[in-house]
Design an enzyme around this catalytic site. Sequence first.
Site, PDB file in Angstrom:
ATOM      1  N   ARG A  54      14.502  47.640  -7.124  1.00  0.00           N
ATOM      2  CA  ARG A  54      14.897  47.108  -8.328  1.00  0.00           C
ATOM      3  C   ARG A  54      13.945  47.695  -9.552  1.00  0.00           C
ATOM      4  O   ARG A  54      12.851  48.165  -9.002  1.00  0.00           O
ATOM      5  CB  ARG A  54      15.131  45.777  -8.509  1.00  0.00           C
ATOM      6  N   ALA A  56      13.851  49.226 -13.610  1.00  0.00           N
ATOM      7  CA  ALA A  56      14.696  50.583 -14.264  1.00  0.00           C
ATOM      8  C   ALA A  56      14.112  51.845 -13.601  1.00  0.00           C
ATOM      9  O   ALA A  56      14.827  52.408 -13.102  1.00  0.00           O
ATOM     10  CB  ALA A  56      14.555  50.153 -15.785  1.00  0.00           C
ATOM     11  N   ARG A  97      24.620  48.744 -10.916  1.00  0.00           N
ATOM     12  CA  ARG A  97      23.954  47.560 -11.798  1.00  0.00           C
ATOM     13  C   ARG A  97      24.007  48.441 -13.340  1.00  0.00           C
ATOM     14  O   ARG A  97      23.827  49.393 -13.492  1.00  0.00           O
ATOM     15  CB  ARG A  97      22.326  47.696 -11.436  1.00  0.00           C
ATOM     16  N   GLN A 202      10.938  37.625  -9.390  1.00  0.00           N
ATOM     17  CA  GLN A 202      10.200  39.020  -9.235  1.00  0.00           C
ATOM     18  C   GLN A 202       8.677  38.605  -9.602  1.00  0.00           C
ATOM     19  O   GLN A 202       7.864  39.334  -9.057  1.00  0.00           O
ATOM     20  CB  GLN A 202      10.914  40.044 -10.296  1.00  0.00           C
ATOM     21  N   ASP A 243      14.367  47.496 -19.523  1.00  0.00           N
ATOM     22  CA  ASP A 243      15.520  48.164 -18.666  1.00  0.00           C
ATOM     23  C   ASP A 243      16.210  48.955 -19.683  1.00  0.00           C
ATOM     24  O   ASP A 243      16.862  49.778 -19.180  1.00  0.00           O
ATOM     25  CB  ASP A 243      16.505  47.011 -18.485  1.00  0.00           C
ATOM     26  N   ASN A 253      15.587  43.142 -21.456  1.00  0.00           N
ATOM     27  CA  ASN A 253      14.575  43.108 -20.209  1.00  0.00           C
ATOM     28  C   ASN A 253      14.876  41.945 -19.732  1.00  0.00           C
ATOM     29  O   ASN A 253      15.923  41.318 -19.738  1.00  0.00           O
ATOM     30  CB  ASN A 253      13.125  43.357 -20.678  1.00  0.00           C
ATOM     31  N   LYS A 254      14.175  41.647 -18.372  1.00  0.00           N
ATOM     32  CA  LYS A 254      14.560  40.443 -17.475  1.00  0.00           C
ATOM     33  C   LYS A 254      14.782  39.352 -18.462  1.00  0.00           C
ATOM     34  O   LYS A 254      14.193  38.947 -19.444  1.00  0.00           O
ATOM     35  CB  LYS A 254      13.550  40.340 -16.706  1.00  0.00           C
TER      36      LYS A 254
END
Length: 352
Positions: A54, A56, A97, A202, A243, A253-254
């Site tokens: 995982r 990007a 994804r 993460q 990402d 992003n996350k």
Amino acid sequence: MAEQTKNHSSLRTVDWKDNKVVMIDQTKLPKELVFVEFSDYRQVANSIKTLVVRGAPAIGVSAAFGLALAALQSKATTKDELLKDLETARKILFETRPTAINLKWGLDKIMQVAKQGTDVNQIKELIINTAKKMAEEDIKINMMMGKNGSELVNDNDTIMTHCNAGALATVAYGTALGVIRAANDSGKKIKVIATETRPVQQGSRLTAFELKYDGIDVSLIPDTAVGYTMAKGLVNKIVVGADRILRTGHVFNKIGTYQVALIAKQHKIPFYVAAPLSTFDLKSNPEDVIIEQRNGREVTGLGDKKTAPEGINVINPAFDMTPPELISGIITEKGIAKTPYNESIKKLFEAN
Ligand code: MRU
């Protein structure tokens, strides 16, 4: 043949060995550092979907290696047949994804190279060599980005980061953690605060693991302590990955990144994003970007332990969007973009 690039992080997330894709299984971290080997592109697609790999840039390179496997698996005897097999694999890999643009970047690059080839064997060789080169370039780019970003870091800074934008999210070295590694390598004393990054952890599973593994000072906080640590003056800077970044400077992003950026603005703490040019999507508008929605089970429990009542409704987006007005700078391998982003991002690409 692409030569392996030397870097100062000891973890290599994805690699090509003996016509197989080798990856660290990130679902097993931090308990076990286990490597998995794939010889079928469908296994690579599954590994992206299930977060074995995982982040990007790591997804982009893994997808490119996936197409290299598809080329090797193909029984095609003509260029047209091979391109057809590759297109089937591209589609399967692409559907894994939806948010990280590096996935499309990696697949497009390999398909382009394949179309340029003449015969089946030459195309297969071209694809494998290109994917290997992309992996080595990822490390070099991260190191260049790290060098650019480390100039923003002062001795004795404490840097907050969210999710994992490290060696484990790239081939090696990392984007946000690459900046931290480069500052650390240049002799600056750096401390890191890693958010745990609910719901998939993460931060606690991967960032805490990889920084500890490389001997960098890291403290873990619950996501809910972001405001506390900033208000207490415990954080000098924030650096996160991305990402997807739009031409306007909107950063995907996350999930939780937006909250971190908002709190940073309130406390006048610089908030930086570090990402390679392969993470930019110059075509889409914010409303075009698909935010991955993940299984509610990630939220209704902690590990195997259920914490929420049976049948509860869950909203579980994997990413959010941080608007450009909250971002102090976007660190890339070509330099640092600053507001107005549409102009500075355009310049980065013109210089490329
Ligand atoms: O769901 P994940 O773990 O793939 O999300 C990863 C992130 O959000 C990272 O910050 C981003 O991909 C940048 S990685 C250099």
